[in-house]
Design a protein around this motif. Sequence first.
Motif, mmCIF file in Angstrom:
data_model
loop_
_atom_site.group_PDB
_atom_site.id
_atom_site.type_symbol
_atom_site.label_atom_id
_atom_site.label_comp_id
_atom_site.label_asym_id
_atom_site.label_seq_id
_atom_site.Cartn_x
_atom_site.Cartn_y
_atom_site.Cartn_z
ATOM 1 N N LYS A 166 0.804 -1.225 0.000
ATOM 2 C CA LYS A 166 0.000 0.000 0.000
ATOM 3 C C LYS A 166 0.836 1.274 0.000
ATOM 4 O O LYS A 166 0.292 2.364 -0.122
ATOM 5 C CB LYS A 166 -0.929 0.014 1.222
ATOM 6 N N VAL A 167 2.158 1.124 0.153
ATOM 7 C CA VAL A 167 3.013 2.304 0.339
ATOM 8 C C VAL A 167 4.090 2.343 -0.739
ATOM 9 O O VAL A 167 4.668 1.301 -1.086
ATOM 10 C CB VAL A 167 3.687 2.283 1.729
ATOM 11 N N ILE A 168 4.364 3.524 -1.262
ATOM 12 C CA ILE A 168 5.472 3.694 -2.201
ATOM 13 C C ILE A 168 6.114 5.062 -1.963
ATOM 14 O O ILE A 168 5.426 6.037 -1.661
ATOM 15 C CB ILE A 168 5.003 3.560 -3.665
ATOM 16 N N ALA A 169 7.429 5.114 -2.066
ATOM 17 C CA ALA A 169 8.174 6.364 -1.905
ATOM 18 C C ALA A 169 8.527 6.920 -3.281
ATOM 19 O O ALA A 169 8.867 6.163 -4.191
ATOM 20 C CB ALA A 169 9.445 6.124 -1.092
ATOM 21 N N ILE A 170 8.441 8.219 -3.427
ATOM 22 C CA ILE A 170 8.844 8.895 -4.665
ATOM 23 C C ILE A 170 10.226 9.501 -4.411
ATOM 24 O O ILE A 170 10.378 10.350 -3.529
ATOM 25 C CB ILE A 170 7.839 9.990 -5.067
ATOM 26 N N VAL A 171 11.211 9.059 -5.173
ATOM 27 C CA VAL A 171 12.593 9.479 -4.922
ATOM 28 C C VAL A 171 13.202 10.062 -6.197
ATOM 29 O O VAL A 171 12.751 9.785 -7.299
ATOM 30 C CB VAL A 171 13.463 8.300 -4.431
ATOM 31 N N SER A 172 14.229 10.871 -6.020
ATOM 32 C CA SER A 172 15.014 11.359 -7.152
ATOM 33 C C SER A 172 16.407 11.683 -6.643
ATOM 34 O O SER A 172 16.599 11.943 -5.450
ATOM 35 C CB SER A 172 14.368 12.595 -7.791
ATOM 36 N N PRO A 173 17.416 11.661 -7.517
ATOM 37 C CA PRO A 173 18.788 11.884 -7.053
ATOM 38 C C PRO A 173 19.065 13.294 -6.545
ATOM 39 O O PRO A 173 19.766 13.474 -5.556
ATOM 40 C CB PRO A 173 19.643 11.573 -8.287
ATOM 41 N N GLY A 174 18.518 14.319 -7.200
ATOM 42 C CA GLY A 174 18.850 15.689 -6.817
ATOM 43 C C GLY A 174 17.638 16.556 -6.580
ATOM 44 O O GLY A 174 16.488 16.102 -6.622
ATOM 45 N N SER A 175 17.894 17.837 -6.325
ATOM 46 C CA SER A 175 16.816 18.798 -6.097
ATOM 47 C C SER A 175 16.323 19.367 -7.431
ATOM 48 O O SER A 175 17.037 19.348 -8.434
ATOM 49 C CB SER A 175 17.302 19.942 -5.208
ATOM 50 N N GLY A 176 15.092 19.873 -7.449
ATOM 51 C CA GLY A 176 14.555 20.512 -8.629
ATOM 52 C C GLY A 176 14.252 19.582 -9.775
ATOM 53 O O GLY A 176 14.215 20.005 -10.942
ATOM 54 N N THR B 11 9.907 12.536 -0.693
ATOM 55 C CA THR B 11 11.181 12.440 0.020
ATOM 56 C C THR B 11 12.134 13.559 -0.398
ATOM 57 O O THR B 11 11.921 14.191 -1.435
ATOM 58 C CB THR B 11 11.871 11.093 -0.274
ATOM 59 N N PRO B 12 13.200 13.794 0.367
ATOM 60 C CA PRO B 12 14.221 14.766 -0.069
ATOM 61 C C PRO B 12 15.151 14.157 -1.116
ATOM 62 O O PRO B 12 15.053 12.968 -1.422
ATOM 63 C CB PRO B 12 14.967 15.084 1.225
ATOM 64 N N ALA B 13 16.039 14.968 -1.669
ATOM 65 C CA ALA B 13 16.969 14.503 -2.699
ATOM 66 C C ALA B 13 17.777 13.302 -2.220
ATOM 67 O O ALA B 13 18.366 13.336 -1.138
ATOM 68 C CB ALA B 13 17.893 15.644 -3.102
ATOM 69 N N GLY B 14 17.830 12.258 -3.023
ATOM 70 C CA GLY B 14 18.449 11.001 -2.614
ATOM 71 C C GLY B 14 19.956 11.026 -2.509
ATOM 72 O O GLY B 14 20.533 10.298 -1.697
ATOM 73 N N THR B 15 20.616 11.842 -3.332
ATOM 74 C CA THR B 15 22.078 11.869 -3.284
ATOM 75 C C THR B 15 22.600 12.870 -2.257
ATOM 76 O O THR B 15 23.789 12.874 -1.955
ATOM 77 C CB THR B 15 22.660 12.230 -4.668
ATOM 78 N N ASP C 239 17.931 10.203 3.927
ATOM 79 C CA ASP C 239 16.521 10.141 4.326
ATOM 80 C C ASP C 239 15.677 9.360 3.321
ATOM 81 O O ASP C 239 14.778 8.599 3.698
ATOM 82 C CB ASP C 239 15.932 11.552 4.445
ATOM 83 N N ALA C 240 15.963 9.581 2.026
ATOM 84 C CA ALA C 240 15.159 8.921 0.993
ATOM 85 C C ALA C 240 15.306 7.405 1.086
ATOM 86 O O ALA C 240 14.320 6.668 0.928
ATOM 87 C CB ALA C 240 15.578 9.407 -0.390
ATOM 88 N N GLU C 241 16.517 6.927 1.343
ATOM 89 C CA GLU C 241 16.719 5.480 1.471
ATOM 90 C C GLU C 241 16.000 4.927 2.692
ATOM 91 O O GLU C 241 15.379 3.859 2.632
ATOM 92 C CB GLU C 241 18.218 5.175 1.576
ATOM 93 N N VAL C 242 16.085 5.645 3.788
ATOM 94 C CA VAL C 242 15.410 5.218 5.016
ATOM 95 C C VAL C 242 13.902 5.136 4.784
ATOM 96 O O VAL C 242 13.243 4.156 5.154
ATOM 97 C CB VAL C 242 15.717 6.188 6.176
ATOM 98 N N PRO D 4 24.754 9.032 -13.867
ATOM 99 C CA PRO D 4 25.494 8.288 -12.832
ATOM 100 C C PRO D 4 24.853 8.402 -11.451
ATOM 101 O O PRO D 4 24.814 7.422 -10.697
ATOM 102 C CB PRO D 4 26.881 8.936 -12.853
ATOM 103 N N GLN D 5 24.342 9.599 -11.110
ATOM 104 C CA GLN D 5 23.694 9.778 -9.811
ATOM 105 C C GLN D 5 22.404 8.972 -9.718
ATOM 106 O O GLN D 5 22.111 8.356 -8.687
ATOM 107 C CB GLN D 5 23.389 11.256 -9.570
ATOM 108 N N ALA D 6 21.626 8.972 -10.798
ATOM 109 C CA ALA D 6 20.381 8.200 -10.808
ATOM 110 C C ALA D 6 20.671 6.710 -10.667
ATOM 111 O O ALA D 6 19.995 5.999 -9.908
ATOM 112 C CB ALA D 6 19.596 8.481 -12.083
ATOM 113 N N ASN D 7 21.672 6.224 -11.392
ATOM 114 C CA ASN D 7 22.034 4.806 -11.307
ATOM 115 C C ASN D 7 22.538 4.437 -9.916
ATOM 116 O O ASN D 7 22.222 3.366 -9.386
ATOM 117 C CB ASN D 7 23.105 4.471 -12.349
#
Length: 282
Positions: free
Chosen positions: A108-118, A227-231, A235-238, A258-261
């Motif tokens: 029922k839960v999913i996180a939306i993540v991305s490597p950087g801001s903006g 979530t906040p920026a993953g790289t 926090d995003a991983e947690v 490279p950051q996304a990968n």
Amino acid sequence: MNQVRTIGDILVATGRLSQDDAARIVERQRADKVQFGDAALALKVLTKDDIDFALSKQFDYAYLSDQDDTVSHELVAAYKPFSRVGENLRAVRSQLMLRWFNTDPAHKVIAIVSPGSGEGRNFIAANLAIVFAQQGERTLLIDADLRAKPARAQNPLFKLGKSAGLSGILANRAGLEVAQLVPGLPGLAVLPAGATPPNPQELLGRPAFGALLRMASQQFDVIIIDTPAGTEFADAEVTAARAGAALLVARKNKSLVPQANQLARRLQDSGVALVGSVLNDA
């Protein structure tokens, strides 16, 4: 049995169409043997937006008119659900249902993540929450970006008032009742981030976060976590580890491959199901 209201009835009742024009449309409809909407468009009495609005009422599909300022107009799914962006969001929703939510009742839960801001993470999370609610799913959007100031998070998108928010819940100062319902979009609730704490990662790592998600899963069908920026932060991983699944967002001409990968590998190494990815070209 409740009588189904016609498109004309709906538009007259909402002030978009006069009784005289409705009669003209019906006359043209009968003469040309076409649908009401086609006759109205031929007479140039109504616009396609008017027809879409009436159909949404007939089929109980909630969206907001351009004159409604309940939420920010950046929420395309709320104001322009039949636009290209709206169609793309529904396509993402369908894939998430097939790959995650429908595969197990516990999903029922999913996180939306991305490597950087903006990179459009807030935008994607908010609009996905809307299209899930429009499908009839009881949906909760959690703003877990405890690093951002309220003016940069989900608050301005949904025009939320002050709330203890997620940080207040994790600090044992509030409960899930602080989630705010969104007027005009039935089935959608938003839990803002709350006050910016000095220890966001530690708060998200507390058992209270897992307990909150378990409680929310009893009340909602779909829970989307921003979530906040993953790289920049862990926090995003947690958060994704708590959710069990993640959707990776990248932005055209901005995100670095490279950051996304790297973020994708870290999530998968943590046991997170990477359900898919979205290229935001806005």
